[in-house]
Structures are given as structure tokens and as C-alpha cells.
Design a protein around this motif. Structure first.
Motif, short mmCIF file in Angstrom:
data_model
loop_
_atom_site.label_atom_id
_atom_site.label_comp_id
_atom_site.label_asym_id
_atom_site.label_seq_id
_atom_site.Cartn_x
_atom_site.Cartn_y
_atom_site.Cartn_z
N SER A 78 0.83 -1.07 -0.13
CA SER A 78 0.02 -0.14 -0.07
C SER A 78 0.84 1.33 0.19
N GLU A 79 1.91 0.95 0.33
CA GLU A 79 3.00 2.29 0.44
C GLU A 79 4.52 1.54 0.43
N CYS A 80 5.11 1.82 -0.63
CA CYS A 80 6.45 1.15 -0.70
C CYS A 80 7.33 2.06 -1.42
N GLY A 81 8.46 1.48 -1.49
CA GLY A 81 9.61 2.53 -2.39
C GLY A 81 10.60 1.45 -2.65
N VAL A 82 11.07 1.79 -4.15
CA VAL A 82 12.32 1.24 -4.65
C VAL A 82 13.50 2.35 -4.76
N ASP A 83 14.77 2.25 -4.16
CA ASP A 83 15.55 3.05 -4.49
C ASP A 83 16.96 2.47 -5.19
N PHE A 84 17.60 3.25 -6.08
CA PHE A 84 18.72 2.76 -6.66
C PHE A 84 19.47 3.78 -7.21
N VAL A 85 20.82 3.52 -7.90
CA VAL A 85 21.54 4.40 -8.55
C VAL A 85 21.84 4.06 -9.92
N LEU A 86 21.55 5.09 -10.46
CA LEU A 86 21.89 5.21 -12.14
C LEU A 86 22.64 6.02 -12.69
N ASP A 87 23.44 5.84 -13.44
CA ASP A 87 24.44 6.66 -13.93
C ASP A 87 25.19 7.44 -12.74
N GLU A 88 25.46 6.85 -11.59
CA GLU A 88 25.93 7.63 -10.57
C GLU A 88 24.70 8.83 -10.06
#
Length: 282
Positions: A78-88
Motif C-alpha cells: 500500500s506504500e512502498c519504495g524502490v531506491d537505486f543508483v543510475l549513472d551515479e
């Protein structure tokens, strides 16, 4: 297309491939608000009727963006997140259920001031902060007519919310001004207690300042910059909110001065609130 725009386009394409129902995808945060700096990340908001498990989302996005790394996921469907690094470049994607967002906005429009707890908001999470994000975000895709109608409705600051936020902001000032417990704490130089009260008072003043100016409160980050962009503030307001120096070895006289300056802001803020009402009606 600049580097950030290229990243946004690539992530947007990956998000569209998830085939979420009635999806709305938008660029948010400092990039949408126009106050990004070299340390800002890329914030993308995704609103949909429902979501798969956040770890499934992480895996699908990792497959769609093989050049990205440092993936992490948090929350619930119901409430979530995805974090990452792309091209620094750090990228944060926040997934929200559309029905919950629409319900929260409806409560705000009716004048509800709701303050909850989120670990990433040390002063508490004011739910009407979402209106700042929603009203400033740049929509990349919108498959939901009700959501589009809500975005149109919140372009103007709702008067019921303005009244409620301003009254809520003054509660701490009205309570602590002349309060015996505060006077005793100042006499004792009870630093931790005084810092807590002072921060409560100035948090209320900040809420009042945004409401008086009919501007959505967007959270605590970059507060000085945000306050400087408001059209009307009482004389001495910035010094009352962001005083110079440290309170580590503050005397009773120092603490009394801090609180007196803060309490003195209530009257001028009320005048600004009333004046903006008059200007609006004329």
C-alpha cells in the motif's frame, strides 16, 4: 536532452513496463519544484490502484534497468519504495495506492490537519505536506481521471485547510506563552526540555507562515530557502526561527530572549493572515 532528463525518461519507461492499473507517474521532489542542487536525487512518484510486493518491484526494475545498481526496497504494497543508483545518480521511487492518496487529499480539503509519525520526518509527518508534492510534481503519465481532477482542484490552496493549519500552528504558542512550566525550565536552564519546547513553538510558526501566505508546506528540508520565497513574513521572523549561535551554554536570559522573539511573531502573523483574506476578497 540533459543527463537528468535522460535518466527520468529511462526510469519512466521501466515503470510503464510494470503495467500497473490506472497508473499515474510523475517527477517530484526538488527537480519538480525547481530547487534541485548538486546533492539532489531523482524522485519519481507512482500512484496506482494496487501494487505487487515491493521486492518484486525491485526485481522487475532491476531487470529493466540492468545498468543501475545498489537496489533496495522498503514498505508494504500500500506504500512502498524502490531506491537505486543510475549513472551515479540516486533515484528514489515512491509507490502509493491511489485510493489512499485521494482520501487523504479529501480530508485535507475539508480542513483536517493530521500529524503522524514517519522515521524520515523528525518533526512528525504532516499529511497535508502531500499537497505540496502533488501540486508541484510534473506528471509524466496519467491513466486515472479522478486523480487528474484532484490535481486540478488543489491548484488553489483550500480555505478550510488554511484556517485549520493556521489555528493548529498557534496552539503551541498560545499554550507556552506565559506558562509556568516554561518559566521554571528557563530558570533552571533545563536545556533539553527547552530545546524541545522551542522547536515545537517554531514548528508551529512555520506552519502559520505557510498557511498565511496560502503556500503548501513542503517539509523541513531547505527551510530557509522555502521561507525566503514566501511573499509576507513578520519583521524578525527568520531570526526567530533560525537564530544564530548555539544554545549549548545558554543562560536563562538567552532562553528568555529566544522565546520572547518567537512569541512576538504571533500577532504579526495574524495580521498577515487577515490581510491576505482582505486582499483575496477585494
Amino acid at each position: 536532452m540533459n543527463e537528468t532528463a535522460t535518466i527520468v525518461a529511462r526510469v519512466h519507461e521501466a515503470l510503464r513496463s510494470l503495467d500497473l492499473p490506472d497508473v499515474v507517474i510523475a517527477l517530484g521532489g526538488s527537480l519538480a519544484k525547481g530547487n534541485a542542487d548538486a546533492l539532489s536525487d531523482v524522485d519519481l512518484y507512482v500512484f496506482a490502484a494496487s501494487f505487487p510486493d515491493p521486492h518484486w518491484l525491485r526485481q522487475r526494475l532491476a531487470a529493466q534497468l540492468p545498468e543501475a545498481g545498489a537496489f533496495s526496497a522498503w514498505g508494504t504494497p500500500s506504500e512502498c519504495g524502490v531506491d537505486f543508483v543510475l549513472d551515479e545518480q540516486p533515484v528514489e521511487i515512491w509507490f502509493r495506492r491511489t485510493d489512499e492518496v485521494l482520501a487523504g487529499v479529501a480530508r485535507a480539503l475539508s480542513g483536517a490537519v493530521e500529524r503522524g509519525e514517519r522515521v524520515w520526518t523528525p518533526n512528525g509527518f504532516y499529511r497535508h505536506t502531500a499537497l505540496s508534492d502533488l501540486s508541484s510534481m510534473s506528471v509524466l503519465a496519467c491513466d486515472n481521471a479522478a486523480f487528474a481532477a484532484m490535481l486540478a482542484e488543489i491548484r488553489a490552496y483550500p480555505e478550510a485547510l488554511r484556517q485549520a493549519v493556521f489555528a493548529h500552528g498557534l496552539e503551541a504558542l498560545d499554550f507556552w506563552n506565559g506558562n509556568l512550566h516554561l518559566d521554571t525550565a528557563i530558570a533552571r536552564q533545563d536545556r533539553y526540555y527547552l530545546e524541545s519546547i522551542y522547536h515545537q513553538v517554531r514548528t508551529g510558526l512555520v506552519q502559520c507562515a505557510f498557511a498565511a501566505n496560502r503556500k503548501y508546506f513542503g517539509g523541513d528540508k531547505k527551510m530557509q530557502e522555502a521561507l525566503e520565497q514566501l511573499g509576507a513574513l513578520p519583521a524578525g521572523f527568520m531570526q526567530a526561527i533560525l537564530p544564530e549561535g548555539t544554545a549549548a551554554d545558554a543562560s536563562s536570559a538567552h532562553w528568555r530572549g529566544l522565546f520572547d522573539r518567537a512569541f512576538a511573531m504571533a500577532g504579526p502573523l495574524r495580521q498577515i493572515y487577515q490581510q491576505t483574506d482582505t486582499d483575496r476578497r477585494s
